[in-house]
Design a protein around this motif. Structure first.
Motif, PDB file in Angstrom:
ATOM      1  N   LYS A  69       0.824  -1.208   0.000  1.00 39.69           N
ATOM      2  CA  LYS A  69       0.000   0.000   0.000  1.00 39.69           C
ATOM      3  C   LYS A  69       0.859   1.260   0.000  1.00 39.69           C
ATOM      4  O   LYS A  69       0.459   2.295  -0.527  1.00 39.69           O
ATOM      5  N   GLN A  70       2.037   1.147   0.610  1.00 44.49           N
ATOM      6  CA  GLN A  70       2.952   2.287   0.650  1.00 44.49           C
ATOM      7  C   GLN A  70       3.892   2.305  -0.555  1.00 44.49           C
ATOM      8  O   GLN A  70       4.275   3.369  -1.025  1.00 44.49           O
ATOM      9  N   ASP A  71       4.290   1.131  -1.022  1.00 40.64           N
ATOM     10  CA  ASP A  71       5.233   1.023  -2.148  1.00 40.64           C
ATOM     11  C   ASP A  71       4.820  -0.168  -3.003  1.00 40.64           C
ATOM     12  O   ASP A  71       5.135  -1.313  -2.689  1.00 40.64           O
ATOM     13  N   ASN A  72       4.102   0.112  -4.079  1.00 41.16           N
ATOM     14  CA  ASN A  72       3.569  -0.999  -4.897  1.00 41.16           C
ATOM     15  C   ASN A  72       4.611  -1.616  -5.813  1.00 41.16           C
ATOM     16  O   ASN A  72       4.283  -2.478  -6.627  1.00 41.16           O
ATOM     17  N   THR A  73       5.878  -1.207  -5.690  1.00 37.26           N
ATOM     18  CA  THR A  73       6.955  -1.844  -6.457  1.00 37.26           C
ATOM     19  C   THR A  73       7.939  -2.563  -5.545  1.00 37.26           C
ATOM     20  O   THR A  73       9.067  -2.842  -5.950  1.00 37.26           O
ATOM     21  N   HIS A  74       7.531  -2.868  -4.334  1.00 34.54           N
ATOM     22  CA  HIS A  74       8.414  -3.522  -3.368  1.00 34.54           C
ATOM     23  C   HIS A  74       8.560  -4.995  -3.750  1.00 34.54           C
ATOM     24  O   HIS A  74       7.627  -5.796  -3.614  1.00 34.54           O
ATOM     25  N   VAL A  75       9.751  -5.367  -4.244  1.00 35.40           N
ATOM     26  CA  VAL A  75       9.967  -6.706  -4.807  1.00 35.40           C
ATOM     27  C   VAL A  75       9.781  -7.786  -3.756  1.00 35.40           C
ATOM     28  O   VAL A  75       9.135  -8.819  -4.014  1.00 35.40           O
ATOM     29  N   GLU A  76      10.321  -7.571  -2.554  1.00 39.62           N
ATOM     30  CA  GLU A  76      10.231  -8.604  -1.519  1.00 39.62           C
ATOM     31  C   GLU A  76       8.781  -8.879  -1.142  1.00 39.62           C
ATOM     32  O   GLU A  76       8.380 -10.043  -0.996  1.00 39.62           O
ATOM     33  N   ALA A  77       7.975  -7.834  -0.983  1.00 40.82           N
ATOM     34  CA  ALA A  77       6.577  -8.027  -0.603  1.00 40.82           C
ATOM     35  C   ALA A  77       5.814  -8.766  -1.691  1.00 40.82           C
ATOM     36  O   ALA A  77       5.028  -9.687  -1.413  1.00 40.82           O
ATOM     37  N   ILE A  78       6.033  -8.394  -2.945  1.00 41.77           N
ATOM     38  CA  ILE A  78       5.347  -9.061  -4.059  1.00 41.77           C
ATOM     39  C   ILE A  78       5.722 -10.532  -4.110  1.00 41.77           C
ATOM     40  O   ILE A  78       4.864 -11.414  -4.272  1.00 41.77           O
ATOM     41  N   ALA A  79       7.028 -10.826  -3.963  1.00 43.87           N
ATOM     42  CA  ALA A  79       7.484 -12.211  -4.044  1.00 43.87           C
ATOM     43  C   ALA A  79       6.934 -13.050  -2.898  1.00 43.87           C
ATOM     44  O   ALA A  79       6.518 -14.198  -3.097  1.00 43.87           O
ATOM     45  N   CYS A  80       6.921 -12.505  -1.690  1.00 40.85           N
ATOM     46  CA  CYS A  80       6.451 -13.277  -0.533  1.00 40.85           C
ATOM     47  C   CYS A  80       4.950 -13.508  -0.577  1.00 40.85           C
ATOM     48  O   CYS A  80       4.469 -14.589  -0.214  1.00 40.85           O
ATOM     49  N   ILE A  81       4.188 -12.510  -1.019  1.00 45.63           N
ATOM     50  CA  ILE A  81       2.741 -12.711  -1.145  1.00 45.63           C
ATOM     51  C   ILE A  81       2.448 -13.739  -2.228  1.00 45.63           C
ATOM     52  O   ILE A  81       1.590 -14.612  -2.066  1.00 45.63           O
ATOM     53  N   GLY A  82       3.176 -13.663  -3.342  1.00 45.86           N
ATOM     54  CA  GLY A  82       3.002 -14.665  -4.392  1.00 45.86           C
ATOM     55  C   GLY A  82       3.331 -16.058  -3.910  1.00 45.86           C
ATOM     56  O   GLY A  82       2.617 -17.024  -4.213  1.00 45.86           O
ATOM     57  N   SER A  83       4.405 -16.193  -3.137  1.00 44.37           N
ATOM     58  CA  SER A  83       4.780 -17.494  -2.589  1.00 44.37           C
ATOM     59  C   SER A  83       3.703 -18.036  -1.663  1.00 44.37           C
ATOM     60  O   SER A  83       3.379 -19.227  -1.690  1.00 44.37           O
ATOM     61  N   ASN A  84       3.117 -17.160  -0.849  1.00 42.29           N
ATOM     62  CA  ASN A  84       2.078 -17.603   0.077  1.00 42.29           C
ATOM     63  C   ASN A  84       0.841 -18.086  -0.682  1.00 42.29           C
ATOM     64  O   ASN A  84       0.234 -19.095  -0.315  1.00 42.29           O
ATOM     65  N   HIS A  85       0.463 -17.388  -1.740  1.00 43.35           N
ATOM     66  CA  HIS A  85      -0.694 -17.825  -2.536  1.00 43.35           C
ATOM     67  C   HIS A  85      -0.407 -19.181  -3.195  1.00 43.35           C
ATOM     68  O   HIS A  85      -1.303 -20.031  -3.291  1.00 43.35           O
ATOM     69  N   PHE A  86       0.828 -19.394  -3.635  1.00 39.02           N
ATOM     70  CA  PHE A  86       1.165 -20.671  -4.261  1.00 39.02           C
ATOM     71  C   PHE A  86       1.028 -21.811  -3.266  1.00 39.02           C
ATOM     72  O   PHE A  86       0.462 -22.866  -3.594  1.00 39.02           O
ATOM     73  N   TYR A  87       1.529 -21.629  -2.050  1.00 40.06           N
ATOM     74  CA  TYR A  87       1.498 -22.705  -1.064  1.00 40.06           C
ATOM     75  C   TYR A  87       0.143 -22.854  -0.380  1.00 40.06           C
ATOM     76  O   TYR A  87      -0.038 -23.754   0.434  1.00 40.06           O
ATOM     77  N   THR A  88      -0.803 -21.981  -0.698  1.00 41.09           N
ATOM     78  CA  THR A  88      -2.173 -22.152  -0.206  1.00 41.09           C
ATOM     79  C   THR A  88      -3.107 -22.513  -1.364  1.00 41.09           C
ATOM     80  O   THR A  88      -4.293 -22.171  -1.359  1.00 41.09           O
ATOM     81  N   ASP A  89      -2.546 -23.185  -2.370  1.00 40.06           N
ATOM     82  CA  ASP A  89      -3.312 -23.731  -3.499  1.00 40.06           C
ATOM     83  C   ASP A  89      -4.046 -22.646  -4.281  1.00 40.06           C
ATOM     84  O   ASP A  89      -5.197 -22.814  -4.681  1.00 40.06           O
ATOM     85  N   GLN A  90      -3.369 -21.529  -4.518  1.00 36.10           N
ATOM     86  CA  GLN A  90      -3.917 -20.461  -5.359  1.00 36.10           C
ATOM     87  C   GLN A  90      -2.881 -20.067  -6.415  1.00 36.10           C
ATOM     88  O   GLN A  90      -2.391 -18.934  -6.440  1.00 36.10           O
ATOM     89  N   PRO A  91      -2.516 -21.013  -7.295  1.00 35.15           N
ATOM     90  CA  PRO A  91      -1.450 -20.717  -8.265  1.00 35.15           C
ATOM     91  C   PRO A  91      -1.824 -19.620  -9.258  1.00 35.15           C
ATOM     92  O   PRO A  91      -0.952 -18.909  -9.759  1.00 35.15           O
ATOM     93  N   GLU A  92      -3.105 -19.466  -9.568  1.00 33.85           N
ATOM     94  CA  GLU A  92      -3.505 -18.425 -10.519  1.00 33.85           C
ATOM     95  C   GLU A  92      -3.211 -17.040  -9.961  1.00 33.85           C
ATOM     96  O   GLU A  92      -2.747 -16.144 -10.683  1.00 33.85           O
ATOM     97  N   ILE A  93      -3.484 -16.861  -8.654  1.00 30.16           N
ATOM     98  CA  ILE A  93      -3.214 -15.560  -8.033  1.00 30.16           C
ATOM     99  C   ILE A  93      -1.709 -15.351  -7.901  1.00 30.16           C
ATOM    100  O   ILE A  93      -1.195 -14.250  -8.136  1.00 30.16           O
ATOM    101  N   ALA A  94      -0.993 -16.413  -7.526  1.00 30.44           N
ATOM    102  CA  ALA A  94       0.466 -16.300  -7.429  1.00 30.44           C
ATOM    103  C   ALA A  94       1.070 -15.908  -8.767  1.00 30.44           C
ATOM    104  O   ALA A  94       2.029 -15.129  -8.828  1.00 30.44           O
ATOM    105  N   LEU A  95       0.496 -16.427  -9.848  1.00 30.03           N
ATOM    106  CA  LEU A  95       0.996 -16.120 -11.184  1.00 30.03           C
ATOM    107  C   LEU A  95       0.917 -14.625 -11.483  1.00 30.03           C
ATOM    108  O   LEU A  95       1.797 -14.050 -12.129  1.00 30.03           O
TER     109      LEU A  95
END
Length: 447
Positions: free
Chosen positions: A280-306
């Motif tokens: 919300k403060q920095d929408n280009t924060h690489v670490e936050a994007i990568a970690c949220i994507g990883s969490n969606h992948f491991y919670t069976d949401q590969p489309e969102i992680a993609l």
């Protein structure tokens, strides 16, 4: 008529363009003509420091010495949820460790590689010897504190970073602090950095606390939180970060620090919420994007992680790990046309044998998923050819050998039990390997 640029101005221009060696060479020539030119001395020390500068705010890995001679811990077994070394089970409704893979230290796999999460605290001397140390930093270099650069400060940074002479840097900082009548927050922070580098964490804590009493600065909160994390006091570090957010609402580095601690304590749901606050403060924060994507992948949401991983591609992130993740997300999202092309890109971007092994392992995983066990077997063998300690590849080979009915080693073929034992040797806490070994031992007991 030819007009020559002032040498000092030219050196400063090189410094601003990050051409540090050329800047240093020009300053050397200036000092040969005038050894007492303080501006040239200051600029040269800054250039030499920037060549080797590493962000001290990052929590670095513990080496063998820290592992064997740890005098900071009080209790041998900490309460669940109060230690970074024993993260425990997932909290807050997040995925369980059986779903989300773990590192050898018992921490969940993160979506972003950091020095403190590369491999964590080694469990044995053998693992410590095999654990590589990293000199890179995950977060960018912190911005300048707004303090005017003087020869004394540049001299300290040169001694501390370039010469790595902590003792003399400590003496200089102590004398400067005394000269400032113990009222200069910047020098107290430097004292704290020296004490931390020497392993005197409680002394470092006192200096950082004193610096905060003089002036509230974001970097000081980060340095102090680093001390508490090394002392294995994550709850204190979390409270400190939240105290910092009271003075600096929405500060990205503080929010990221909170998210990292929750992630290392296996509280994935809370970590994800804070990473969302970071975006919300920095929408280009690489670490936050990568970690949220990883969490969606491991919670069976590969489309969102993609979506998150594609966002990283749009931002210009271009490496083997990203294409590896894209290939897996495409496979589980049933976008098979993009799966192999992503792994081909990953193969073209590998930087070392370990990355090559991970790519072959994931291709083998996809092959098993589509039913081509022969291709999967070959891919796992290629993964082991590049990394002979790849526990997951050994485990999957053991499963394939078990399906073929080859339980013990036959000739030069790899038997299921032998492969499972090698997987256990490489990663003793691997859950799937332990379950497979239990099944095989029950088979032997029934014979």
């Amino acid at each position: 008529m030819e007009v020559k640029m002032d040498p000092l101005f030219l050196a400063l221009s090189y410094f601003r363009r990050r051409r540090l060696q050329q800047c240093s060479d020009i300053c050397t020539k200036i000092l040969q003509d005038n050894p007492y030119d303080q501006a040239a001395w200051s600029l040269k020390t800054r250039a030499l420091t920037e060549m080797v500068y590493i962000d001290e705010i990052e929590v670095d890995q513990e080496g063998i010495a820290e592992m064997m001679l740890d005098e900071s811990s009080i209790a041998q077994v900490a309460r669940p949820g109060t230690s970074l070394r024993l993260p425990g089970t997932s909290q807050g409704g997040g995925p369980t460790p059986a779903v989300r893979p773990l590192t050898q230290s018992g921490r969940p796999i993160t979506g972003f590689v950091r020095p403190s999460t590369q491999s964590g605290r080694p469990g044995t001397m053998e693992q410590a010897i095999k654990t590589p140390r990293t000199a890179s930093t995950a977060r960018p270099v912190t911005s300048a504190s707004g303090r005017f650069i003087r020869l004394g400060t540049t001299l300290f940074e040169y001694i501390f970073h370039h010469e790595n002479d902590v003792k003399n840097a400590l003496d200089l900082a102590a004398q400067a602090t005394e000269h400032a009548q113990f009222k200069d927050w910047w020098w107290k922070v430097q004292l704290g950095k020296c004490y931390y580098r020497l392993g005197l964490y409680r002394e470092a804590e006192k200096q950082f606390r004193s610096a905060l009493n003089h002036k509230e600065v974001v970097d000081t909160y980060l340095y102090l939180a680093k001390v508490y994390q090394r002392l294995d006091q994550p709850i204190t570090a979390l409270n400190l970060f939240k105290q910092g957010l009271d003075h600096f609402p929405g500060e990205v580095t503080l929010l990221t620090g909170i998210a990292r601690i929750h992630e290392e304590m296996n509280n994935i749901s809370s970590a994800t919420e804070y990473y969302k606050d970071v975006l919300k403060q920095d929408n280009t924060h690489v670490e936050a994007i990568a970690c949220i994507g990883s969490n969606h992948f491991y919670t069976d949401q590969p489309e969102i992680a993609l979506r998150f991983y594609r966002r990283l591609l749009q931002m210009g992130v271009y490496n083997c790990q990203l294409y590896n993740n894209l290939g897996l997300c495409c496979f589980y999202a049933q976008q098979y046309d993009m799966t192999l092309s992503s792994f081909e890109r990953a193969q073209a971007l590998v930087a070392n044998d370990e990355e090559q092994a991970d790519v072959w392992y994931n291709i083998g995983h996809v092959a098993v998923g589509i039913g081509d066990l022969t291709l999967g077997y070959q891919c796992f063998k290629l993964a082991l050819a590049n990394n002979n300690d790849h526990a997951e590849a050994y485990n999957n080979l053991a499963v394939l050998e078990l399906r073929k009915g080859r339980i013990e080693q036959i000739g030069d073929l790899q038997g299921s039990y032998t492969a499972a034992q090698k997987s256990e040797d490489s990663f003793p806490e691997h859950v799937d390997t332990q379950q497979l070994l239990k099944q095989l031992r029950q088979h032997f007991a029934a014979l």
